[in-house]
Design an enzyme around this catalytic site. Sequence first.
Site, PDB file in Angstrom:
ATOM      1  CG  HIS A  83      21.471 -16.650 -46.881  1.00  0.00           C
ATOM      2  ND1 HIS A  83      22.474 -15.816 -47.318  1.00  0.00           N
ATOM      3  CD2 HIS A  83      20.310 -16.121 -47.327  1.00  0.00           C
ATOM      4  CE1 HIS A  83      21.930 -14.819 -48.003  1.00  0.00           C
ATOM      5  NE2 HIS A  83      20.623 -14.981 -48.024  1.00  0.00           N
ATOM      6  N   GLY A 165      42.662  -5.166 -44.868  1.00  0.00           N
ATOM      7  CA  GLY A 165      43.074  -6.309 -44.052  1.00  0.00           C
ATOM      8  C   GLY A 165      43.427  -7.506 -44.922  1.00  0.00           C
ATOM      9  N   PRO A 167      45.893 -10.739 -46.314  1.00  0.00           N
ATOM     10  CG  PRO A 167      47.295 -12.103 -47.608  1.00  0.00           C
ATOM     11  CD  PRO A 167      47.310 -11.009 -46.581  1.00  0.00           C
ATOM     12  CB  ALA A 173      34.928 -13.513 -37.350  1.00  0.00           C
ATOM     13  N   GLY A 174      35.680 -14.979 -40.458  1.00  0.00           N
ATOM     14  CA  GLY A 174      35.699 -14.749 -41.898  1.00  0.00           C
ATOM     15  C   GLY A 174      36.008 -13.309 -42.274  1.00  0.00           C
TER      16      GLY A 174
END
Length: 306
Positions: A83, A165, A167, A173-174
């Site tokens: 997904h 936050g 760049p 954790a992306g």
Amino acid sequence: MNPEAIIECVPNFSEGTDAAKVEKIVAATQVEGVRLLDWSLDTAHNRSIVTLAGSPTGIVEAAVLAAGKAAELIDLTTQNGVHPRIGAADVIPFIPVSGASLADCAVLARQAGLLIWRRYGVPVYFYGAAAARPDRVLLEDVRRGQFEGLRDAALRDATRRPDIGGPELHETAGASAVGARSFLIAYSVHLQQPDIAAARAIARDIRAANGGLHGVKAIAVLANGRAQVSMNVTDFRLTPMRHVHATVQHLAQRHGVLIEEAELIGLIPEAAYEPDSDWVRQISGFDPDGKVLERRLHSPIAWPQH
């Protein structure tokens, strides 16, 4: 904001195969003033969805703790994104239930996003009613390219940088998409045949973006050997569920396939529930006390013990 208001939060996590990990994430959301209404693992999409409801203060804290636990337990560099996803705690929407507006929920989303970054170093994109920019209202625009694509794009292209936050994304954790929206009904219809081409054609014809039904987003997936049309119905008042179901059935006939059964992921509001309709009858083991939000609020489920 009314401290007595009830806000729903439906965080989606990029883990659907390891029940122990998901239990730990759910357990982390146990906060004063928050009720656990539903949680499920979707192994086909490698994703899990949790439904919480509670006071404005409690629900923000529960969402932030869940994002922190997900960042600790889920590594996107080893997770297969069946997904679309950009984060361990991929999507965190706040939804007004009673005593609050969509604008109130946008404020809560902004608070939660800031805390997720400050506490855990996970950058945040705001979407929906909480979007800080017009090109981030739609979740699919935020998630374009998924974790792998966004990880590179955020460094290369200033327009793809997180709102808070960054760049660079968190290494494992992306990033999280945190937003505010109205009720969304996650509804999937399984075809009898493993005919992914037919499922894709049905999804293409029914989705609003292609001139289909208002407020319907749809994708086709192959799940456990069966083709499935997976939909998000974002405006059940204008497009009732019985109409969505009838349209899928009609399109299935046109493409020469048969519908088997359907499933709901998460809960539906009382106003969307149509007891004697075909779409409800097609959902195996449908229990209104467990699946209708307002009823579940009165009898929440027990927290996993960790």
